[in-house]
Design an enzyme around this catalytic site. Structure first.
Site, PDB file in Angstrom:
ATOM      1  CG  PHE A 140      -1.924   1.096   1.343  1.00  0.00           C
ATOM      2  CD1 PHE A 140      -3.145   1.050   0.443  1.00  0.00           C
ATOM      3  CD2 PHE A 140      -1.781   2.433   2.063  1.00  0.00           C
ATOM      4  CE1 PHE A 140      -3.673   2.102  -0.024  1.00  0.00           C
ATOM      5  CE2 PHE A 140      -2.552   3.531   2.003  1.00  0.00           C
ATOM      6  CZ  PHE A 140      -3.940   3.425   1.057  1.00  0.00           C
ATOM      7  CG  ASP A 225       5.745   4.020   1.525  1.00  0.00           C
ATOM      8  OD1 ASP A 225       5.472   4.427   2.917  1.00  0.00           O
ATOM      9  OD2 ASP A 225       4.380   3.157   0.893  1.00  0.00           O
ATOM     10  CE  LYS A 254      -0.886   5.951   7.734  1.00  0.00           C
ATOM     11  NZ  LYS A 254      -0.418   4.733   6.306  1.00  0.00           N
TER      12      LYS A 254
HETATM   13  C1  LIG Z   1      -0.930   5.718   5.400  1.00  0.00           C
HETATM   14  C2  LIG Z   1      -0.247   4.931   4.183  1.00  0.00           C
HETATM   15  C3  LIG Z   1       0.048   5.536   3.326  1.00  0.00           C
HETATM   16  C4  LIG Z   1      -0.883   6.668   2.004  1.00  0.00           C
HETATM   17  O1  LIG Z   1      -0.667   8.049   3.086  1.00  0.00           O
HETATM   18  P1  LIG Z   1      -1.158   9.125   2.985  1.00  0.00           P
HETATM   19  O2  LIG Z   1      -1.097   9.853   4.184  1.00  0.00           O
HETATM   20  O3  LIG Z   1      -2.629   8.020   3.583  1.00  0.00           O
HETATM   21  O4  LIG Z   1      -1.296   9.346   1.695  1.00  0.00           O
HETATM   22  C5  LIG Z   1       1.713   5.406   2.111  1.00  0.00           C
HETATM   23  N1  LIG Z   1       2.041   4.026   3.151  1.00  0.00           N
HETATM   24  C6  LIG Z   1       1.886   3.621   3.502  1.00  0.00           C
HETATM   25  C7  LIG Z   1       2.944   2.364   3.876  1.00  0.00           C
HETATM   26  C8  LIG Z   1       0.799   3.696   4.307  1.00  0.00           C
HETATM   27  O5  LIG Z   1       0.574   2.925   5.728  1.00  0.00           O
END
Ligand SMILES: *Cc1c(COP(=O)(O)O)cnc(C)c1O
Length: 407
Positions: A140, A225, A254
């Site tokens: 994700f 990420d 986050k």
């Molecule tokens: C939450 C998340 C995202 C997206 O972040 P947003 O602030 O919702 O755009 C991307 N990568 C990972 C691993 C995430 O947990």
């Protein structure tokens, strides 16, 4: 409030774009890891705003930073730079592999910048055909069309028309699968050191080492990420630090702002050198309010007291989950790193993660799922032992209620 009609959970259903299914109560106040709703009911918060409120609600250092900056200057645009952004960038650079920082507002935007940078670097330094991105099933990376296409869950990316091209997905932690598709046309391999939304799966150390070697061999960039796994969540500032494998680009969001929207993309001087003014940007990126709060959060999180406390709290949650499971047999596995913990439901509870969340709310506990079959725990890194004990007791009651109802 003068002149406004009262709003309730029901209001949501008539005014909001129906992309969320929020809980039945509306939080109005938070303090530490406690939250209160409109009726004054109290909850223990193990959800942490999805791994965002790493220092709990209304941490005094963050509130102070927001107030101070709120009375100084709010926004200037990137036609001007600002002190909080420069200070935060320096701190991130001093603490990591990085030499350059780009600020944005969400995880998706940091990843969008990372993927654009990886493509541009490969095209400028190597060839216009070096555009292949390798990513992983269940990954994700956000909800923009590019990031959702790099993400490995087609249910999120289908139905929006043509997707960005030249993105390949292979099974996570499967080095042979990466080896089979990586070549000199590959610009980047993108992965979460702990897959979050995909079900709380940590990367294998050997796999990560192998991917690093393959990237080096094919002059592809390795992008981590760490939007969810970073900023102390797993017990080190970023998760890559405990694997000893360094990325070329890293994204953070986050917990970076502890609840104030901000994200960052970190990289090296060499990779950053393919960018120039006008090539990429965002209005709010590096906003002074966001950076001031993030700087305060960074100063608290990047201390041995907070980081070592993550491991102790991990042990407590995992041992309580094992106790609960010994009695109720609801989980087939408990996994994850630090305070990113997943409890995989037994097959007989398949697809029922949201039922466990609802049962937890009944007991006064906020907790998360990660997909339909995993309960996710992502509490504040500084949650007190009293809050932890109270929350786990509530979770035990929720599990008992579901198991007994199921028979
Ligand atoms: C939450 C998340 C995202 C997206 O972040 P947003 O602030 O919702 O755009 C991307 N990568 C990972 C691993 C995430 O947990």
């Amino acid at each position: 409030m003068s002149g406004s009609a009262p709003v309730t959970r029901e209001t949501f259903d008539s005014v909001m774009l129906p992309v969320y299914a929020p809980a039945t109560f509306v939080p109005v106040k938070g303090q530490g890891s406690r939250v209160w709703d409109q009726q004054g009911n109290e909850f223990i918060d193990f959800s942490g705003g999805i791994a965002v409120t790493a220092l709990g609600h209304c941490h005094p250092a963050l509130v102070a930073a927001l107030k101070t900056q709120g009375e100084a200057i709010w926004h200037t645009s990137n036609l001007f730079t600002n002190e909080p952004a420069l200070r935060l960038a320096k701190k991130l650079i001093d603490a990591t592999f990085a030499e350059r920082v780009f600020f944005a507002n969400s995880g998706a935007e940091a990843n969008e910048a990372a993927f654009k940078l990886a493509r541009r670097y490969a095209i400028q330094r190597h060839s216009p055909y070096k555009t292949k991105i390798i990513a992983f099933h269940n990954a994700f990376h956000g909800r923009t069309l590019f990031t959702v296409s790099v993400g490995g869950q087609p249910k999120y990316s289908d139905g929006f028309g043509p997707k960005p091209a030249d993105i390949i997905h292979v099974p996570f932690n499967d080095l042979a699968a990466v080896k089979a598709v990586i070549d000199d046309h590959t610009c980047a391999v993108v992965l979460e050191p702990v897959q979050g939304e995909g079900g709380i799966t940590a990367v294998d150390a050997d796999f990560l080492r192998g991917v690093r070697e393959l990237c080096d061999k094919h002059q592809a960039l390795l992008v981590f990420d760490e939007v969810q796994s970073g900023m102390g969540r797993t017990g080190t500032l970023f998760t890559y630090m405990q694997y000893g494998i360094t990325p070329d680009i890293l994204t953070s969001a986050k917990a970076l702002g502890g609840g104030f929207p901000i994200s960052a993309m970190l990289t090296t001087n060499e990779i950053a050198s393919v960018m120039e003014p006008g090539v990429h940007g965002t209005t709010y990126g590096g906003n002074p309010l966001a950076c001031a709060v993030a700087e305060a959060a960074f100063d608290v999180i990047n201390t041995s007291a907070v980081l070592s406390g993550v491991q102790q709290r991990h042990q407590y949650i995992v041992s309580r989950l094992e106790e609960i499971n010994h009695q109720y047999h609801a989980f087939s596995e408990v996994r994850g790193l630090g305070l990113l913990i997943g409890a995989q439901l037994q097959p007989k509870y398949q697809g029922k993660a949201r039922d466990f969340l609802a049962a937890s709310v009944e007991q006064g506990l906020m907790v998360l799922n990660a997909g339909p079959d995993v309960i996710r725990f992502a509490p504040s890194l500084v949650i007190t032992s009293e809050e932890l004990e109270s929350g786990m007791a509530k979770f035990e009651k929720a599990v008992k209620a579901i198991v007994e109802a199921q028979g």
